[in-house]
Design a protein around this motif. Structure first.
Motif, PDB file in Angstrom:
ATOM      1  N   LEU A   1     -65.028 -17.882 -21.169  1.00  0.00           N
ATOM      2  CA  LEU A   1     -65.396 -18.065 -22.644  1.00  0.00           C
ATOM      3  C   LEU A   1     -63.367 -17.844 -22.583  1.00  0.00           C
ATOM      4  O   LEU A   1     -63.282 -18.044 -23.792  1.00  0.00           O
ATOM      5  CB  LEU A   1     -65.181 -16.068 -23.865  1.00  0.00           C
ATOM      6  CG  LEU A   1     -67.427 -16.295 -24.925  1.00  0.00           C
ATOM      7  CD1 LEU A   1     -66.489 -14.603 -24.934  1.00  0.00           C
ATOM      8  CD2 LEU A   1     -66.753 -17.311 -25.307  1.00  0.00           C
ATOM      9  N   THR A   2     -62.978 -17.840 -21.716  1.00  0.00           N
ATOM     10  CA  THR A   2     -61.346 -17.328 -22.251  1.00  0.00           C
ATOM     11  C   THR A   2     -61.009 -19.249 -22.303  1.00  0.00           C
ATOM     12  O   THR A   2     -60.467 -19.489 -22.704  1.00  0.00           O
ATOM     13  CB  THR A   2     -60.937 -16.919 -21.147  1.00  0.00           C
ATOM     14  OG1 THR A   2     -60.394 -15.429 -20.957  1.00  0.00           O
ATOM     15  CG2 THR A   2     -59.158 -17.411 -20.960  1.00  0.00           C
ATOM     16  N   ILE A   3     -61.567 -19.760 -21.156  1.00  0.00           N
ATOM     17  CA  ILE A   3     -61.454 -21.281 -20.552  1.00  0.00           C
ATOM     18  C   ILE A   3     -61.666 -22.258 -22.144  1.00  0.00           C
ATOM     19  O   ILE A   3     -61.086 -22.951 -22.573  1.00  0.00           O
ATOM     20  CB  ILE A   3     -62.318 -22.065 -19.433  1.00  0.00           C
ATOM     21  CG1 ILE A   3     -61.605 -20.893 -18.533  1.00  0.00           C
ATOM     22  CG2 ILE A   3     -61.875 -23.545 -19.808  1.00  0.00           C
ATOM     23  CD1 ILE A   3     -62.620 -21.405 -16.582  1.00  0.00           C
TER      24      ILE A   3
ATOM     25  N   PRO B   1     -69.792  -9.228 -19.341  1.00  0.00           N
ATOM     26  CA  PRO B   1     -69.937  -9.615 -18.009  1.00  0.00           C
ATOM     27  C   PRO B   1     -68.492 -10.760 -17.440  1.00  0.00           C
ATOM     28  O   PRO B   1     -68.286 -11.485 -18.632  1.00  0.00           O
ATOM     29  CB  PRO B   1     -70.726 -10.337 -17.396  1.00  0.00           C
ATOM     30  CG  PRO B   1     -71.621 -10.037 -18.801  1.00  0.00           C
ATOM     31  CD  PRO B   1     -70.823 -10.245 -19.865  1.00  0.00           C
ATOM     32  N   TYR B   2     -68.125 -10.437 -16.510  1.00  0.00           N
ATOM     33  CA  TYR B   2     -66.125 -10.928 -16.331  1.00  0.00           C
ATOM     34  C   TYR B   2     -66.642 -12.934 -15.627  1.00  0.00           C
ATOM     35  O   TYR B   2     -65.719 -12.931 -16.831  1.00  0.00           O
ATOM     36  CB  TYR B   2     -66.285 -10.537 -15.034  1.00  0.00           C
ATOM     37  CG  TYR B   2     -65.024 -11.060 -14.218  1.00  0.00           C
ATOM     38  CD1 TYR B   2     -64.066 -10.550 -14.620  1.00  0.00           C
ATOM     39  CD2 TYR B   2     -65.111 -12.549 -13.344  1.00  0.00           C
ATOM     40  CE1 TYR B   2     -62.585 -11.031 -14.364  1.00  0.00           C
ATOM     41  CE2 TYR B   2     -63.922 -12.996 -13.227  1.00  0.00           C
ATOM     42  CZ  TYR B   2     -62.905 -12.640 -13.426  1.00  0.00           C
ATOM     43  OH  TYR B   2     -61.591 -13.414 -13.146  1.00  0.00           O
ATOM     44  N   ALA B   3     -68.112 -13.452 -15.709  1.00  0.00           N
ATOM     45  CA  ALA B   3     -68.226 -14.961 -15.969  1.00  0.00           C
ATOM     46  C   ALA B   3     -68.186 -14.905 -17.490  1.00  0.00           C
ATOM     47  O   ALA B   3     -67.639 -16.355 -17.456  1.00  0.00           O
ATOM     48  CB  ALA B   3     -69.630 -14.807 -14.922  1.00  0.00           C
TER      49      ALA B   3
ATOM     50  N   PRO C   1     -59.164 -12.917 -18.408  1.00  0.00           N
ATOM     51  CA  PRO C   1     -59.022 -12.153 -17.178  1.00  0.00           C
ATOM     52  C   PRO C   1     -57.801 -13.760 -16.399  1.00  0.00           C
ATOM     53  O   PRO C   1     -57.390 -14.596 -17.137  1.00  0.00           O
ATOM     54  CB  PRO C   1     -60.282 -12.953 -16.602  1.00  0.00           C
ATOM     55  CG  PRO C   1     -61.148 -13.081 -17.744  1.00  0.00           C
ATOM     56  CD  PRO C   1     -60.693 -13.353 -18.579  1.00  0.00           C
ATOM     57  N   VAL C   2     -57.226 -12.932 -16.051  1.00  0.00           N
ATOM     58  CA  VAL C   2     -55.759 -13.642 -15.077  1.00  0.00           C
ATOM     59  C   VAL C   2     -55.990 -14.763 -14.675  1.00  0.00           C
ATOM     60  O   VAL C   2     -55.350 -16.277 -14.922  1.00  0.00           O
ATOM     61  CB  VAL C   2     -54.521 -12.567 -14.528  1.00  0.00           C
ATOM     62  CG1 VAL C   2     -53.923 -13.239 -13.919  1.00  0.00           C
ATOM     63  CG2 VAL C   2     -54.648 -11.412 -15.446  1.00  0.00           C
ATOM     64  N   ALA C   3     -57.373 -14.708 -13.793  1.00  0.00           N
ATOM     65  CA  ALA C   3     -57.409 -15.760 -13.078  1.00  0.00           C
ATOM     66  C   ALA C   3     -57.762 -16.940 -13.970  1.00  0.00           C
ATOM     67  O   ALA C   3     -57.514 -18.452 -14.229  1.00  0.00           O
ATOM     68  CB  ALA C   3     -59.154 -15.751 -11.984  1.00  0.00           C
ATOM     69  N   ALA C   4     -58.531 -16.979 -15.167  1.00  0.00           N
ATOM     70  CA  ALA C   4     -59.286 -18.007 -15.989  1.00  0.00           C
ATOM     71  C   ALA C   4     -57.875 -18.643 -16.896  1.00  0.00           C
ATOM     72  O   ALA C   4     -57.855 -19.356 -16.904  1.00  0.00           O
ATOM     73  CB  ALA C   4     -60.164 -17.560 -17.219  1.00  0.00           C
TER      74      ALA C   4
ATOM     75  N   LEU D   1     -58.875  -8.097 -27.560  1.00  0.00           N
ATOM     76  CA  LEU D   1     -60.750  -8.203 -27.567  1.00  0.00           C
ATOM     77  C   LEU D   1     -61.608  -7.972 -26.737  1.00  0.00           C
ATOM     78  O   LEU D   1     -62.325  -7.294 -26.801  1.00  0.00           O
ATOM     79  CB  LEU D   1     -60.775  -9.691 -28.401  1.00  0.00           C
ATOM     80  CG  LEU D   1     -61.872 -10.424 -28.675  1.00  0.00           C
ATOM     81  CD1 LEU D   1     -62.115  -9.213 -31.062  1.00  0.00           C
ATOM     82  CD2 LEU D   1     -62.124 -11.225 -29.119  1.00  0.00           C
ATOM     83  N   PHE D   2     -60.851  -8.408 -25.538  1.00  0.00           N
ATOM     84  CA  PHE D   2     -61.854  -8.250 -24.015  1.00  0.00           C
ATOM     85  C   PHE D   2     -62.053  -6.930 -23.576  1.00  0.00           C
ATOM     86  O   PHE D   2     -62.854  -6.879 -22.905  1.00  0.00           O
ATOM     87  CB  PHE D   2     -61.741  -9.209 -22.781  1.00  0.00           C
ATOM     88  CG  PHE D   2     -62.229 -10.767 -23.625  1.00  0.00           C
ATOM     89  CD1 PHE D   2     -63.109 -11.065 -24.212  1.00  0.00           C
ATOM     90  CD2 PHE D   2     -61.573 -11.791 -22.937  1.00  0.00           C
ATOM     91  CE1 PHE D   2     -63.072 -12.399 -24.361  1.00  0.00           C
ATOM     92  CE2 PHE D   2     -62.337 -13.278 -23.205  1.00  0.00           C
ATOM     93  CZ  PHE D   2     -63.137 -13.566 -24.025  1.00  0.00           C
ATOM     94  N   HIS D   3     -61.030  -6.262 -24.337  1.00  0.00           N
ATOM     95  CA  HIS D   3     -61.336  -4.937 -23.856  1.00  0.00           C
ATOM     96  C   HIS D   3     -62.235  -4.322 -24.884  1.00  0.00           C
ATOM     97  O   HIS D   3     -62.600  -3.209 -24.232  1.00  0.00           O
ATOM     98  CB  HIS D   3     -59.716  -4.309 -23.982  1.00  0.00           C
ATOM     99  CG  HIS D   3     -58.837  -4.608 -22.650  1.00  0.00           C
ATOM    100  ND1 HIS D   3     -57.352  -4.987 -22.528  1.00  0.00           N
ATOM    101  CD2 HIS D   3     -59.417  -4.849 -21.436  1.00  0.00           C
ATOM    102  CE1 HIS D   3     -57.199  -5.107 -21.952  1.00  0.00           C
ATOM    103  NE2 HIS D   3     -58.697  -5.816 -20.729  1.00  0.00           N
ATOM    104  N   GLN D   4     -62.468  -4.422 -26.207  1.00  0.00           N
ATOM    105  CA  GLN D   4     -63.385  -4.018 -26.916  1.00  0.00           C
ATOM    106  C   GLN D   4     -64.347  -4.161 -26.607  1.00  0.00           C
ATOM    107  O   GLN D   4     -65.844  -3.059 -27.569  1.00  0.00           O
ATOM    108  CB  GLN D   4     -62.674  -4.515 -28.624  1.00  0.00           C
ATOM    109  CG  GLN D   4     -60.580  -4.551 -28.476  1.00  0.00           C
ATOM    110  CD  GLN D   4     -60.845  -2.938 -28.855  1.00  0.00           C
ATOM    111  OE1 GLN D   4     -60.828  -1.758 -28.780  1.00  0.00           O
ATOM    112  NE2 GLN D   4     -59.573  -2.891 -27.560  1.00  0.00           N
TER     113      GLN D   4
END
Ligand SMILES: [Zn+2]
Length: 276
Positions: free
Chosen positions: A87-89, A80-82, A152-155, A73-76
């Motif tokens: 959103l991931t969290i 912004p990264y933040a 994001p991997v870090a999230a 989804l985030f590739h579509q």
């Protein structure tokens, strides 16, 4: 690296909460802590080994492998990264809430989840008391969600580590100043809030389902500030508040036994007072 960091945080989180429990316990346990910790520790080993044996990889590895994929989804959607990070969290914590809600409302899932609720006491080791099938299902849902989102991997790593600590913290048998707890439960699920969820009252067991953020309970009206029986109310499941509930074979076989506790009657559930 994910596995090593995860186990390191798990050990550190366990130690911090264990020391806190020994210094400022909230209530005396009905069964000695050593017995509980050894049995729940064994179940944790069985559940973790089953899940690792089936999936082999964790959510962070899935997120890393999706980073260069066209799918997700985030590739579509260009965000912004933040925003993706936050959103991931939120989404992964909401997924936990949704799965937990289903575990209390879908009979076949409740079979597995009631192993967690049949703990006759409430302390950090309760967090380790999860049936292997439930561990596999929750991990499967998380892996699937990460693959769908490509976050994001870090999230994903942050959610994994915070969740790991939160499992111990939310079940901690600790006391803390009332004022501090009141402020804390606005942003994170506290032991006092989650203890309501472990009440022996079946209606109260379907309240306070959030894992990290309490906001989902407020949003979906499943929040209950205090149990009807007050702070001294019993935890666990009626009829199972004994040492037999700590037996490893009992915990593994409970979902398949006849004498399971029925799901909460929705009429009774709606009658419970919900405060937010
Ligand atoms: Zn539950």
């Amino acid at each position: 690296m994910e596995a090593r960091t995860f186990w390191l945080v798990m050990a550190a989180g366990f130690l911090v909460v264990a020391i806190w429990e020994s210094l400022r316990p909230h209530r005396e346990l009905s069964i000695p802590g050593e017995r509980r910790w050894s049995r729940h520790g064994l179940l944790l080993i069985v559940s973790s080994a089953t899940s690792v044996g089936i999936y082999r990889i964790g959510p962070v590895v899935v997120a890393a492998s999706m980073a260069h994929s066209r799918f997700g989804l985030f590739h579509q959607i260009a965000l912004p990264y933040a925003v993706q990070f936050i959103l991931t969290i939120l989404l992964l914590d909401f997924l936990r809430y949704a799965v937990h809600w289903a575990e209390h409302h879908v009979p076949i899932l409740w079979r597995m989840h009631q192993v967690h609720h049949s703990d006759p006491d409430f302390d950090l080791s309760t967090g380790a008391r999860v049936h292997p099938i439930e561990t596999v299902l929750v991990q499967g849902a998380t892996l699937g969600a990460v693959a769908l989102l490509a976050p994001p991997v870090a999230a994903v790593l942050v959610v994994e580590l915070v969740t790991c600590f939160q499992v111990f913290f939310a079940h901690a048998n600790v006391s803390m100043p009332v004022g501090l707890e009141k402020v804390l439960r606005r942003v994170v699920v506290t032991p006092q809030m989650h203890r309501v969820h472990h009440s022996e009252d079946a209606g109260e067991q379907s309240r306070n389902l959030s894992e990290i953020f309490p906001w989902w309970d407020h949003l979906f009206r499943t929040y209950l500030a205090t149990p009807a029986a007050g702070d001294a109310g019993l935890v666990g499941m009626k009829g199972l508040q004994n040492t037999g509930s700590l037996d490893l074979w009992f915990m593994l076989s409970q979902p398949f036994r006849r004498e399971r506790q029925a799901l909460v009657d929705p009429v009774v559930s709606q009658g419970s007072s919900v405060r937010s």
